[in-house]
Design an enzyme around this catalytic site. Structure first.
Site, PDB file in Angstrom:
ATOM      1  CE  LYS A 119       0.272  30.596 -25.576  1.00 23.28           C
ATOM      2  NZ  LYS A 119       0.004  31.960 -25.709  1.00 23.28           N
ATOM      3  CD  GLU A 203       4.388  29.306 -19.235  1.00 30.98           C
ATOM      4  OE1 GLU A 203       4.723  29.538 -19.915  1.00 30.98           O
ATOM      5  OE2 GLU A 203       3.482  29.522 -18.730  1.00 30.98           O
ATOM      6  NE  ARG A 295      -4.059  39.916 -31.963  1.00 23.70           N
ATOM      7  CZ  ARG A 295      -4.421  39.911 -30.877  1.00 23.70           C
ATOM      8  NH1 ARG A 295      -4.979  41.167 -30.607  1.00 23.70           N
ATOM      9  NH2 ARG A 295      -4.413  39.072 -29.864  1.00 23.70           N
TER      10      ARG A 295
HETATM   11  P1  ADP Z   1      -3.382  32.882 -24.918  1.00 29.78           P
HETATM   12  O1  ADP Z   1      -2.239  33.144 -26.042  1.00 29.78           O
HETATM   13  O2  ADP Z   1      -4.100  31.656 -25.109  1.00 29.78           O
HETATM   14  O3  ADP Z   1      -4.176  33.923 -24.541  1.00 29.78           O
HETATM   15  P2  ADP Z   1      -1.475  33.520 -22.858  1.00 29.78           P
HETATM   16  O4  ADP Z   1      -0.352  33.050 -22.484  1.00 29.78           O
HETATM   17  O5  ADP Z   1      -1.563  34.837 -23.215  1.00 29.78           O
HETATM   18  O6  ADP Z   1      -2.352  32.425 -23.714  1.00 29.78           O
HETATM   19  O7  ADP Z   1      -2.525  33.486 -21.225  1.00 29.78           O
HETATM   20  C1  ADP Z   1      -3.895  33.643 -21.194  1.00 29.78           C
HETATM   21  C2  ADP Z   1      -4.186  34.033 -19.718  1.00 29.78           C
HETATM   22  O8  ADP Z   1      -3.955  32.480 -19.235  1.00 29.78           O
HETATM   23  C3  ADP Z   1      -3.380  34.916 -19.018  1.00 29.78           C
HETATM   24  O9  ADP Z   1      -3.775  36.091 -19.000  1.00 29.78           O
HETATM   25  C4  ADP Z   1      -3.418  34.276 -17.671  1.00 29.78           C
HETATM   26  O10 ADP Z   1      -4.565  34.607 -16.994  1.00 29.78           O
HETATM   27  C5  ADP Z   1      -3.346  32.654 -17.660  1.00 29.78           C
HETATM   28  N1  ADP Z   1      -1.943  32.223 -17.685  1.00 29.78           N
HETATM   29  C6  ADP Z   1      -1.117  31.958 -18.720  1.00 29.78           C
HETATM   30  N2  ADP Z   1       0.151  31.389 -18.311  1.00 29.78           N
HETATM   31  C7  ADP Z   1      -0.275  31.552 -16.892  1.00 29.78           C
HETATM   32  C8  ADP Z   1       0.897  30.790 -15.908  1.00 29.78           C
HETATM   33  N3  ADP Z   1       1.983  30.354 -16.059  1.00 29.78           N
HETATM   34  N4  ADP Z   1       0.334  30.880 -14.570  1.00 29.78           N
HETATM   35  C9  ADP Z   1      -0.871  31.561 -14.227  1.00 29.78           C
HETATM   36  N5  ADP Z   1      -1.568  31.749 -15.257  1.00 29.78           N
HETATM   37  C10 ADP Z   1      -1.265  31.926 -16.590  1.00 29.78           C
END
Ligand code: ADP
Length: 505
Positions: A119, A203, A295
């Site tokens: 990330k 973040e 993927r």
């Molecule tokens: P992972 O790789 O663990 O799935 P993600 O970054 O894709 O993590 O985030 C998964 C979920 O977490 C998102 O769909 C959202 O619901 C929540 N999320 C992630 N980052 C944020 C953020 N900065 N603010 C609010 N919700 C977030």
């Protein structure tokens, strides 16, 4: 360079292995499947032309054992490996080893997997490309006082998440300065234990956002396409359980802008294969890059149903070195599709995974409904694998019809013998908030209690009804009480009634 693929090893299990095998069959490609010792009776084993046992033991000995899987691939003369999702699908080392052994990896190059799997690194790259980012930084040093300044500047609440993260693991929302350091320390510990990498990001926590992602596909000739969005805002523990397309939230302009950004990302990183670019969209329609999955996604069927495309077939063509067979302007979407994920879990007990033997599995019968599952009557759900039992997808010309169709399909698809979230999913689809399309990632948090209450009330009234019926049956069924021959005098003899039949013999 073009190379025809004639035999594929599917390095996965369950519904996704079956899904990939179906397309291979249509394309005239032979399939080699895998299974661990405890899975001998599962449907994915029979779906393949050949199935090879990975032996027993933990996942590191079976589905995550790179050398064993490559050895099987070589011994069975496959041209390519399809990793599905999960397991080794985003493992750059696996991708490298597959290529080194002269086999095609159905996916992007290892450098791209590596870049987008991190990330912190991917965010940096997105910044260079000019993609909107959620404000935040990688935390390098816990003793750095500027962490507090930074959190203040971003504004609470902030989110701590693992750079190597996935599946929502290692995330923590921090509401005030006093929680900051303990949360970072906790997230680091969890990240190290889950991913072997303790780097975490701080973040801005976007309040009440939507999760909207774009399906992309790129060939080896720098052609990039997107197949529109999927709205995956309904999540529990940051994991999706309901996905739909089109998103009820996106205006045509915003869809166009986000689609263009997705293509810009593909061009910027030299992408190849199927991928998903995830965005988070705030209440005002501002969107930010979240991450890219390099993927096929669990929720890819809703895109297939609305575009009429077979994403696995396109993946194979791209891996063979073919050019994508269409232009962006030729990709049309039609109708509305919704997917729900049926899990063996207890929604009334913090979504705790459940195990058991499936005694009976229903099969939905309406046109426009697709059931992707790796389980059937008599199969066991164990602690060894993901608790997702099935994906149920409904397609209809308009959203309200798709919702109705999916409600009906869920009613027709019980998994008797294990506790599932099926009834909970029905409640989601019946809720006013979902019906109105007013759905954010906070949906479950906001509506959980009300849905559980409805489920419990429903169960109580069913139990009362069953008890009342039992009394009616007991009092009205002549066989249910003590009888004497006289009790039957009022009934005609069965044999009397059948006498005409007997005489005709
Ligand atoms: P992972 O790789 O663990 O799935 P993600 O970054 O894709 O993590 O985030 C998964 C979920 O977490 C998102 O769909 C959202 O619901 C929540 N999320 C992630 N980052 C944020 C953020 N900065 N603010 C609010 N919700 C977030």
């Amino acid at each position: 360079m073009k190379q025809k693929i004639n035999r594929i090893l599917i390095a996965n299990r369950g519904e996704i292995a079956i899904r990939i095998a179906r397309t291979c069959k249509e394309m005239g490609i032979e399939t080699v499947g895998l299974y661990s010792e405890i899975e001998q009776t599962l449907p994915h084993v029979r779906e393949m032309d050949f199935s090879i046992c990975l032996g027993s033991g933990p996942l590191s000995e079976t589905y995550l054992n790179i050398s064993k899987i490559i050895q099987i691939a070589k011994a069975n003369g496959v041209d390519a490996i399809h990793p599905g999702y999960g397991f080794l699908s985003e493992n750059a080392k696996f991708c490298k080893e597959v290529k080194k052994s002269g086999i095609i990896f159905i996916g992007p190059p290892p450098e791209v997997i590596e870049l987008m799997g991190d990330k912190a690194m991917s965010k940096m790259k997105m910044g260079e490309i000019g993609v909107p980012l959620i404000p935040g930084v990688l935390i390098e040093d816990l003793k750095d006082k500027s962490i507090f300044d930074l959190a203040n500047k971003i504004g609470y609440p902030v989110l701590i998440k693992a750079s190597a993260g996935g599946g929502g693991k290692g995330m923590r929302i921090v509401n005030k300065a006093s929680e900051l350091l303990p949360s970072i320390e906790g997230a680091k510990r969890e990240a190290l234990a889950s991913f072997g990498d303790d780097r975490v990001l701080l973040e801005k926590y976007i309040v009440n956002p939507r999760h909207i992602e774009f399906q992309v596909m790129s060939d080896q000739h720098a052609n990039h396409l997107h197949f529109f969005e999927r709205d995956c805002s309904i999540q529990r523990r940051y994991q999706k359980i309901v996905e739909e397309t089109p998103s009820p939230f996106l205006s045509p302009e915003l869809r166009q802008q986000m689609g263009q950004t997705a293509l810009k990302i593909c061009r910027g990183i030299g992408y190849v294969g199927a991928g998903t670019i995830e965005f988070i969209v705030d209440e005002n329609g501002h969107f930010f890059f979240l991450e890219m999955n390099t993927r096929l996604q669990v929720e890819h069927p809703i895109t297939e149903m609305t575009t009429g495309l077979d994403l696995v077939a396109l993946q194979v063509k791209v891996a063979e070195g073919e050019k994508l067979p269409m232009q962006q302007s030729e990709i049309k979407k039609q109708g509305h599709a919704i997917e729900v994920r049926i899990y063996s879990e207890d929604a009334e007990n913090d979504f705790l995974p459940c195990t058991g033997k499936i005694l009976y599995r229903g099969t939905p019968r309406s046109p426009g409904v697709r059931l992707d599952t790796g389980y059937q009557d008599g199969t066991e759900v164990t602690v060894h694998f993901d608790p997702m039992l099935a994906k149920l997808i409904a397609f209809a010309p308009e959203r309200p019809q798709a919702i109705k169709k999916l409600q009906q399909a869920l009613k027709e698809t019980p998994f008797i013998g294990v506790t599932t979230n099926r009834d909970y999913l029905i409640k989601i689809l019946q809720s006013q908030a979902f019906l109105s399309g007013d759905v954010t990632t906070k949906f479950i948090e906001q509506h959980h209690d009300e849905m559980i209450k409805k489920l419990q009330d429903e169960r109580e009234s069913q139990e009362k009804m069953a008890a009342a019926l039992a009394i009616v049956v007991a009092t009205q069924n002549p066989l249910a009480k003590k009888t004497t021959p006289d009790d039957f005098a009022q009934f005609p003899s069965t044999w009397d009634e059948l006498s005409g039949f007997r005489n005709g013999e």
